[in-house]
Motif scaffolding. Structure first.
Motif, PDB file in Angstrom:
ATOM      1  N   PHE A  46       0.842  -1.202   0.000  1.00 43.75           N
ATOM      2  CA  PHE A  46       0.000   0.000   0.000  1.00 43.75           C
ATOM      3  C   PHE A  46       0.873   1.246   0.000  1.00 43.75           C
ATOM      4  CE2 PHE A  46      -2.133   3.429   2.302  1.00 43.75           C
ATOM      5  CZ  PHE A  46      -3.337   3.533   1.607  1.00 43.75           C
ATOM      6  N   LEU A  47       1.880   1.282   0.871  1.00 45.49           N
ATOM      7  CA  LEU A  47       2.749   2.457   0.960  1.00 45.49           C
ATOM      8  C   LEU A  47       3.569   2.636  -0.309  1.00 45.49           C
ATOM      9  CD1 LEU A  47       3.991   2.130   4.669  1.00 45.49           C
ATOM     10  CD2 LEU A  47       2.302   3.742   3.763  1.00 45.49           C
ATOM     11  N   GLU A  48       4.043   1.523  -0.877  1.00 40.72           N
ATOM     12  CA  GLU A  48       4.794   1.627  -2.127  1.00 40.72           C
ATOM     13  C   GLU A  48       3.893   2.146  -3.243  1.00 40.72           C
ATOM     14  OE1 GLU A  48       6.689  -2.108  -2.867  1.00 40.72           O
ATOM     15  OE2 GLU A  48       7.946  -1.990  -1.069  1.00 40.72           O
ATOM     16  N   GLY A  49       2.616   1.759  -3.209  1.00 37.71           N
ATOM     17  CA  GLY A  49       1.663   2.270  -4.185  1.00 37.71           C
ATOM     18  C   GLY A  49       1.373   3.753  -4.028  1.00 37.71           C
ATOM     19  N   GLN A  50       1.641   4.293  -2.821  1.00 33.99           N
ATOM     20  CA  GLN A  50       1.469   5.723  -2.562  1.00 33.99           C
ATOM     21  C   GLN A  50       2.726   6.519  -2.895  1.00 33.99           C
ATOM     22  OE1 GLN A  50      -1.606   7.052  -1.504  1.00 33.99           O
ATOM     23  NE2 GLN A  50      -2.186   4.954  -2.024  1.00 33.99           N
ATOM     24  N   GLY A  51       3.737   5.846  -3.460  1.00 39.45           N
ATOM     25  CA  GLY A  51       4.936   6.539  -3.905  1.00 39.45           C
ATOM     26  C   GLY A  51       6.127   6.451  -2.983  1.00 39.45           C
ATOM     27  N   HIS A  52       6.051   5.664  -1.923  1.00 34.00           N
ATOM     28  CA  HIS A  52       7.180   5.521  -1.003  1.00 34.00           C
ATOM     29  C   HIS A  52       8.078   4.365  -1.459  1.00 34.00           C
ATOM     30  CE1 HIS A  52       5.278   8.393   1.689  1.00 34.00           C
ATOM     31  NE2 HIS A  52       4.155   7.713   1.575  1.00 34.00           N
ATOM     32  N   LEU A 107      -1.737   8.212   7.021  1.00 31.68           N
ATOM     33  CA  LEU A 107      -2.072   7.512   5.785  1.00 31.68           C
ATOM     34  C   LEU A 107      -2.970   8.343   4.864  1.00 31.68           C
ATOM     35  CD1 LEU A 107      -2.680   3.718   6.561  1.00 31.68           C
ATOM     36  CD2 LEU A 107      -0.662   4.838   5.633  1.00 31.68           C
ATOM     37  N   GLN A 108      -4.044   8.908   5.402  1.00 32.31           N
ATOM     38  CA  GLN A 108      -4.997   9.601   4.528  1.00 32.31           C
ATOM     39  C   GLN A 108      -4.375  10.774   3.777  1.00 32.31           C
ATOM     40  OE1 GLN A 108      -8.461  10.355   7.025  1.00 32.31           O
ATOM     41  NE2 GLN A 108      -9.306   8.329   6.594  1.00 32.31           N
ATOM     42  N   ASN A 110      -1.200  11.027   3.274  1.00 31.89           N
ATOM     43  CA  ASN A 110       0.085  10.499   2.776  1.00 31.89           C
ATOM     44  C   ASN A 110       1.260  11.323   3.302  1.00 31.89           C
ATOM     45  OD1 ASN A 110       1.640   8.626   1.380  1.00 31.89           O
ATOM     46  ND2 ASN A 110       1.590   9.781  -0.544  1.00 31.89           N
ATOM     47  N   TYR A 112       4.421  11.210   5.302  1.00 35.69           N
ATOM     48  CA  TYR A 112       5.382  10.204   5.764  1.00 35.69           C
ATOM     49  C   TYR A 112       5.935  10.494   7.154  1.00 35.69           C
ATOM     50  CZ  TYR A 112       9.388   7.019   5.711  1.00 35.69           C
ATOM     51  OH  TYR A 112      10.313   6.044   6.032  1.00 35.69           O
ATOM     52  N   GLU A 178      -9.054  -0.398   0.873  1.00 39.65           N
ATOM     53  CA  GLU A 178      -7.888  -0.510   1.737  1.00 39.65           C
ATOM     54  C   GLU A 178      -8.022   0.352   2.989  1.00 39.65           C
ATOM     55  OE1 GLU A 178      -5.172   0.452  -1.447  1.00 39.65           O
ATOM     56  OE2 GLU A 178      -4.353  -1.578  -1.414  1.00 39.65           O
TER      57      GLU A 178
END
Length: 441
Positions: A46-52, A107-108, A110, A112, A178
């Motif tokens: 999920f986090l990698e999908g958010q660009g991390h 999370l909401q 994003n 970090y 998610e």
């Protein structure tokens, strides 16, 4: 006087190794850990999908693991001073409050830095709840039943994190999304915590376990000084660190391996993770019972250390050689989950190694368990650039061989055995006196 039905219920619980007064605590722990484990298999992707980046994700898990380690160690001395039940209450509210911060402010949007701050703070919560209950089990369970009781503890613990938690996520994500699934984990944790704390009335859990004259400073120092006063606790702590370090490393690296290389979907990966740890929870019980029969050291060294040294490479190489083959991957995962479960008897062994300082001994095991949550991701962070995932796999295999050797040094002294026999004789006498008094009423 108790009814025949109540006596039968108690005898059934005793036969399967559950201390009857703590039954609702085990049920609540299972629900709590299901909630805690919901995110285990999909937070990283999920986090990698958010660009991390994968490095940022590993760093988040590593810092979280440091907090878990600290809290795992604190669970012992705080349970000594406050009583395990109060420590569990503190852990429950820490988890709930900082999960809300993690979701709303991390999370909401994003964000970090806020993710790291809130997730790290939340990491203080579950060890206080779970390992506080483990101290409660050690305080209220006879030595002859400790292996089985420890097996049931880890059955509930790993039954939730990540077994049923990941399975729940695999069905919830397609239906509520998610973020909705993240919020559902909060509800499960709070329900489980309240079930355990409001329905369990065993008196030792509400009492201070250490003598009245022991101060906070003395309790904290004692839970550390036991490492050099009884070096076997240090060995056990290191073995416990190795035990689940690969599990937390795999939560970082294996989603990518199985979804990008082996060819599974995210749902298949989550279901595979559930199968791995379904095997783990089944063998948690079996290893505890085998330890009562054959001795804990043999089970940990052979089934755990050597078993994991073999099954870790199998879990990586066999699915790679047979891509898209879910049954084969599941079979390798079952072997891996069973090997991790064979370390369970450590939790029953340590109160026997140090019967006068059970909470302090268990705090070192808790420290080891907590350390594994950051040691595993840290090994990924440090060594993945060396020989990739393959190099990480062989590092863990070698560590498991080392753990098997170290386990052979964890023995129970004759003095400790004599102390246990005297303590149980006194406890049995007190129980018989109480039953006699009740019968005369």
């Amino acid at each position: 006087m108790q009814t025949a039905a109540q006596q039968e219920k108690q005898s059934l619980a005793d036969r399967i190794g559950i201390p009857r007064p703590l039954l609702w605590g085990f049920i609540g722990l299972l629900l709590f850990m299901i909630g805690d484990g919901v995110e285990a298999g999909y937070l990283a992707p999920f986090l990698e999908g958010q660009g991390h980046s994968s490095t940022q994700v590993a760093l988040l898990f590593t810092i979280y693991g440091v907090a878990v380690s600290l809290s795992s160690w604190l669970s012992g001395p705080l349970s000594d001073l406050w009583g395990p039940k109060k420590v569990m209450w503190v852990g429950l509210w820490i988890w709930g409050i900082f999960e809300v911060f993690f979701l709303v402010f991390g999370l909401q949007p994003n964000n970090y830095p806020m993710m790291i701050a809130a997730y790290t703070a939340r990491g203080l919560g579950y060890p206080l709840f779970a390992y506080g209950f483990l101290v409660w089990i050690a305080a209220a369970t006879p030595a002859r039943q400790l292996g089985s009781a420890a097996g049931w503890f880890w059955f509930a613990f790993s039954g939730g994190l990540p077994t049923l938690g990941s399975l729940f996520a695999s069905f919830a994500i397609p239906r509520i999304g998610e973020m909705g699934t993240f919020w559902s984990s909060l509800a499960l944790v709070m329900v489980g915590g309240l079930v355990a704390l409001l329905c369990t009335h065993e008196p030792r859990g509400t009492q201070r376990l250490s003598p009245p004259d022991v101060t906070l400073k003395q309790a904290m120092f004692g839970s550390i000084s036991i490492i050099w006063r009884e070096p076997k606790t240090l060995i056990a702590g290191l073995v416990r660190t190795i035990n689940t370090s690969s599990e937390y490393a795999f939560l970082v690296i294996m989603p990518g391996v199985f979804t990008k290389v082996v060819g599974f979907s995210l749902e298949q990966w989550l279901q595979l993770l559930s199968i791995v740890f379904l095997s783990n929870i089944i063998f948690n019980l079996l290893s505890g019972m085998m330890a009562d029969r054959f001795g804990p050291r043999a089970v940990v060294a052979v089934g755990g250390g050597l078993g994991a040294a073999i099954s870790v490479p199998l879990f990586y190489y066999v699915p790679l050689s047979m891509p898209h083959n879910f049954p084969i991957a599941a079979a390798m995962g079952i072997l891996y989950g069973a090997a991790l479960a064979a370390f369970v008897p450590l939790s029953g062994l340590m109160p026997q190694v140090c019967p006068k300082e059970k909470a302090a001994a268990l705090s070192i095991l808790g420290l080891g368990a907590g350390a594994s949550t950051w040691v595993g991701p840290a090994i990924v962070t440090w060594f993945e650039g060396w020989h990739g995932v393959e190099g990480v796999i062989w590092i863990f295999s070698g560590l498991y061989v080392l753990s098997a050797v170290m386990t052979l040094a964890i023995t129970v002294s004759p003095e400790a055995r004599a102390y246990i026999r005297r303590s149980e004789a006194v406890s049995q006498s007190d129980r018989e006196a109480a039953m006699h008094a009740a019968g005369n009423q």
